[in-house]
Write a protein that holds these residues in place. Structure first.
Motif, PDB file in Angstrom:
ATOM      1  N   VAL A   1       0.861  -1.183   0.000  1.00  0.00           N
ATOM      2  CA  VAL A   1       0.000   0.000   0.000  1.00  0.00           C
ATOM      3  C   VAL A   1       0.895   1.229   0.000  1.00  0.00           C
ATOM      4  CG1 VAL A   1      -1.818   1.254   1.198  1.00  0.00           C
ATOM      5  CG2 VAL A   1      -1.784  -1.242   1.267  1.00  0.00           C
ATOM      6  N   HIS A   2       0.708   2.107  -0.985  1.00  0.00           N
ATOM      7  CA  HIS A   2       1.546   3.304  -1.050  1.00  0.00           C
ATOM      8  C   HIS A   2       1.208   4.230   0.115  1.00  0.00           C
ATOM      9  CE1 HIS A   2       3.386   7.030  -2.506  1.00  0.00           C
ATOM     10  NE2 HIS A   2       4.206   6.215  -3.150  1.00  0.00           N
ATOM     11  N   PRO A   3       2.228   4.699   0.845  1.00  0.00           N
ATOM     12  CA  PRO A   3       1.968   5.476   2.062  1.00  0.00           C
ATOM     13  C   PRO A   3       1.416   6.878   1.829  1.00  0.00           C
ATOM     14  CG  PRO A   3       4.314   5.401   1.594  1.00  0.00           C
ATOM     15  CD  PRO A   3       3.667   4.459   0.626  1.00  0.00           C
ATOM     16  N   LYS A   4       1.459   7.369   0.604  1.00  0.00           N
ATOM     17  CA  LYS A   4       0.937   8.706   0.315  1.00  0.00           C
ATOM     18  C   LYS A   4      -0.408   8.653  -0.396  1.00  0.00           C
ATOM     19  CE  LYS A   4       4.660  10.609   1.979  1.00  0.00           C
ATOM     20  NZ  LYS A   4       4.644  11.291   3.298  1.00  0.00           N
ATOM     21  N   THR A   5      -0.519   7.841  -1.439  1.00  0.00           N
ATOM     22  CA  THR A   5      -1.746   7.800  -2.236  1.00  0.00           C
ATOM     23  C   THR A   5      -2.765   6.802  -1.695  1.00  0.00           C
ATOM     24  OG1 THR A   5      -0.955   6.060  -3.741  1.00  0.00           O
ATOM     25  CG2 THR A   5      -0.368   8.344  -4.280  1.00  0.00           C
TER      26      THR A   5
ATOM     27  N   GLY B   1       7.135  -7.424  -0.805  1.00  0.00           N
ATOM     28  CA  GLY B   1       7.588  -6.089  -1.165  1.00  0.00           C
ATOM     29  C   GLY B   1       7.110  -5.073  -0.150  1.00  0.00           C
ATOM     30  N   ALA B   2       7.712  -3.877  -0.195  1.00  0.00           N
ATOM     31  CA  ALA B   2       7.329  -2.811   0.729  1.00  0.00           C
ATOM     32  C   ALA B   2       7.742  -1.462   0.169  1.00  0.00           C
ATOM     33  CB  ALA B   2       7.974  -3.029   2.093  1.00  0.00           C
ATOM     34  N   PHE B   3       6.893  -0.463   0.380  1.00  0.00           N
ATOM     35  CA  PHE B   3       7.244   0.920   0.074  1.00  0.00           C
ATOM     36  C   PHE B   3       7.974   1.529   1.260  1.00  0.00           C
ATOM     37  CE2 PHE B   3       3.645   0.741  -3.004  1.00  0.00           C
ATOM     38  CZ  PHE B   3       4.290   1.269  -4.111  1.00  0.00           C
ATOM     39  N   SER B   4       8.904   2.434   0.963  1.00  0.00           N
ATOM     40  CA  SER B   4       9.534   3.209   2.025  1.00  0.00           C
ATOM     41  C   SER B   4       8.484   4.129   2.653  1.00  0.00           C
ATOM     42  CB  SER B   4      10.688   4.037   1.460  1.00  0.00           C
ATOM     43  OG  SER B   4      10.218   4.942   0.458  1.00  0.00           O
ATOM     44  N   PRO B   5       8.663   4.554   3.904  1.00  0.00           N
ATOM     45  CA  PRO B   5       7.666   5.408   4.560  1.00  0.00           C
ATOM     46  C   PRO B   5       7.368   6.703   3.817  1.00  0.00           C
ATOM     47  CG  PRO B   5       9.145   4.486   6.192  1.00  0.00           C
ATOM     48  CD  PRO B   5       9.718   4.120   4.847  1.00  0.00           C
ATOM     49  N   ASP B   6       8.336   7.231   3.060  1.00  0.00           N
ATOM     50  CA  ASP B   6       8.072   8.455   2.302  1.00  0.00           C
ATOM     51  C   ASP B   6       7.502   8.178   0.917  1.00  0.00           C
ATOM     52  OD1 ASP B   6      10.265   7.542   0.849  1.00  0.00           O
ATOM     53  OD2 ASP B   6      11.617   9.134   1.526  1.00  0.00           O
ATOM     54  N   GLY B   7       7.375   6.895   0.552  1.00  0.00           N
ATOM     55  CA  GLY B   7       6.770   6.536  -0.720  1.00  0.00           C
ATOM     56  C   GLY B   7       7.657   6.706  -1.929  1.00  0.00           C
ATOM     57  N   GLU B   8       8.936   6.939  -1.735  1.00  0.00           N
ATOM     58  CA  GLU B   8       9.830   7.216  -2.858  1.00  0.00           C
ATOM     59  C   GLU B   8      10.594   5.995  -3.347  1.00  0.00           C
ATOM     60  OE1 GLU B   8      12.315  10.529  -1.955  1.00  0.00           O
ATOM     61  OE2 GLU B   8      10.622  11.895  -1.624  1.00  0.00           O
TER      62      GLU B   8
ATOM     63  N   ALA C   1      17.559   7.747   4.615  1.00  0.00           N
ATOM     64  CA  ALA C   1      18.040   6.413   4.293  1.00  0.00           C
ATOM     65  C   ALA C   1      17.419   5.915   3.001  1.00  0.00           C
ATOM     66  CB  ALA C   1      17.712   5.453   5.436  1.00  0.00           C
ATOM     67  N   ARG C   2      18.208   5.206   2.213  1.00  0.00           N
ATOM     68  CA  ARG C   2      17.729   4.628   0.971  1.00  0.00           C
ATOM     69  C   ARG C   2      18.316   3.237   0.813  1.00  0.00           C
ATOM     70  NH1 ARG C   2      14.190   7.264   1.127  1.00  0.00           N
ATOM     71  NH2 ARG C   2      13.444   8.933  -0.185  1.00  0.00           N
ATOM     72  N   PRO C   3      17.603   2.304   0.170  1.00  0.00           N
ATOM     73  CA  PRO C   3      18.173   0.982  -0.066  1.00  0.00           C
ATOM     74  C   PRO C   3      19.422   1.081  -0.914  1.00  0.00           C
ATOM     75  CG  PRO C   3      15.816   0.993  -0.506  1.00  0.00           C
ATOM     76  CD  PRO C   3      16.247   2.419  -0.350  1.00  0.00           C
ATOM     77  N   GLY C   4      20.312   0.144  -0.723  1.00  0.00           N
ATOM     78  CA  GLY C   4      21.511   0.140  -1.546  1.00  0.00           C
ATOM     79  C   GLY C   4      22.539  -0.788  -0.951  1.00  0.00           C
TER      80      GLY C   4
ATOM     81  N   TYR D   1      13.563  -0.028  -6.160  1.00  0.00           N
ATOM     82  CA  TYR D   1      13.146   0.737  -7.337  1.00  0.00           C
ATOM     83  C   TYR D   1      12.758   2.153  -6.913  1.00  0.00           C
ATOM     84  CZ  TYR D   1      12.600  -3.886  -9.481  1.00  0.00           C
ATOM     85  OH  TYR D   1      12.812  -5.161  -9.945  1.00  0.00           O
ATOM     86  N   ALA D   2      13.241   3.130  -7.638  1.00  0.00           N
ATOM     87  CA  ALA D   2      12.734   4.483  -7.419  1.00  0.00           C
ATOM     88  C   ALA D   2      11.267   4.500  -7.834  1.00  0.00           C
ATOM     89  CB  ALA D   2      13.542   5.480  -8.245  1.00  0.00           C
TER      90      ALA D   2
END
Length: 323
Positions: A153-157, A199-206, A280-283, A219-220
């Motif tokens: 579930v996208h955290p913004k939309t 899968g999971a979205f980051s808390p900021d949805g980016e 923080a970003r995956p990498g 993925y961006a």
């Protein structure tokens, strides 16, 4: 859902189990202590209760468990009222709307069900064993039945997405802007992804992170579509089933099936100053052990996988359950 990866994954689980203490340890990983949770197939950070993670078995009655990451103990069992008998619950996600979404989206017949379900319930304000009302949504795919294990579930939309895992490969599916409880919700393919288990979205949805048995990719997320991808550092686990971000977005948690299964924490690297505000970003390049283990440790573990997999082949096949 059992296959050759299950056999080698079982070897990995047995190799690692002896080194995993009960409860949380100093690396931030924890063991799920509840003996009822034997097939933890999804994992999601609670928005209302920091440090609490929702999980569930894949084939079970309609219920989910709230697990405290500090102790590994279940602090609440939530029974869902108003839904049918689940077939194969494979994923859980928490939306910004304060609801928990459970994906009854598994299909071991690889397309044998003409529809699947999503269950939604309000995240409780107090954690204790309780029965709550849940809404059941009927889901179909525009291009025909699919097998799937990942629901995000996208955290913004608030939009719901599903990643499929049919034999020919995976696809990312987008649900309608708002789910309808009165009709069929058609999910449409919007991208190609690997064969994944969660899968999971980051808390900021980016960012969107998708994991498989032996790797993970980030993925961006750009205007509702997949952008550039990169490899995400992920642990080696037996029957690797789940992934979620921590509530603060600083780390990823990776889960697996089995009795007293271990949830591994992987810290995320921070972006350089001026390139994104230091979030923080995956990498981290190639996949490696959780907690930043060195390459030699990975090679050793893979060697143990090969040796253990061969020795336990007959045992695993005899213990195989459903397909």
């Amino acid at each position: 859902m059992r296959s050759l990866p299950y056999v080698t994954g079982l070897a990995a689980a047995l190799v690692l189990a002896a080194a995993v203490p009960a409860g949380a340890d100093e690396d931030g990983r924890f063991t799920i202590e509840d003996p009822r949770i034997t097939e933890s197939s999804g994992l999601a950070a609670s928005r209302a209760h920091p440090g609490i993670y929702w999980t569930h078995n894949d084939q079970d009655e309609p219920r989910v468990f709230a697990v405290d990451s500090a102790t590994g103990k279940t602090v609440a069992t939530i029974t869902l009222q108003g839904v049918g008998t689940p077939r194969d619950m494979e994923a859980v996600s928490v939306g910004a709307d304060g609801n928990v979404y459970v994906g009854d989206i598994g299909d071991n017949l690889d397309g044998g069900w003409d529809h699947v379900w999503i269950y939604r319930f309000r995240e409780p304000s107090r954690l204790h064993d309780q029965t709550v009302h849940a809404t059941q949504f009927v889901v179909k795919y525009a291009d025909g039945p699919r097998n799937a294990e990942a629901l995000m579930v996208h955290p913004k939309t608030g939009r719901v997405y599903i990643a499929s895992k049919n034999e020919e490969g995976g696809g990312l599916y987008e649900g309608p802007a708002r789910l309808s409880a009165s009709g069929t919700n058609t999910f449409r393919r919007i991208g190609e992804v690997p064969w994944v288990t969660d899968g999971a979205f980051s808390p900021d949805g980016e960012e969107l992170v998708l994991r498989s048995y032996f790797s993970a990719r980030g993925y961006a997320w750009e205007n509702g579509r997949l952008g550039a991808d990169h490899r995400v550092r992920a642990p080696i686990q037996g029957q690797a089933e789940s992934v979620t971000y921590t509530l603060d977005g600083k780390a990823l948690l990776f889960g697996t099936e089995g009795e007293q299964s271990t949830v591994e924490r992987v810290e995320l690297p921070r972006e350089e100053e001026g390139s994104g505000g230091g979030s923080a970003r995956p990498g981290g390049g190639e996949a490696s052990g959780a907690g930043g283990g060195d390459e030699e440790a990975d090679v050793t573990t893979y060697g143990l996988l090969v040796l253990g997999g061969g020795a336990l082949l007959v045992f695993a096949l005899r213990r195989r359950r459903r397909g």
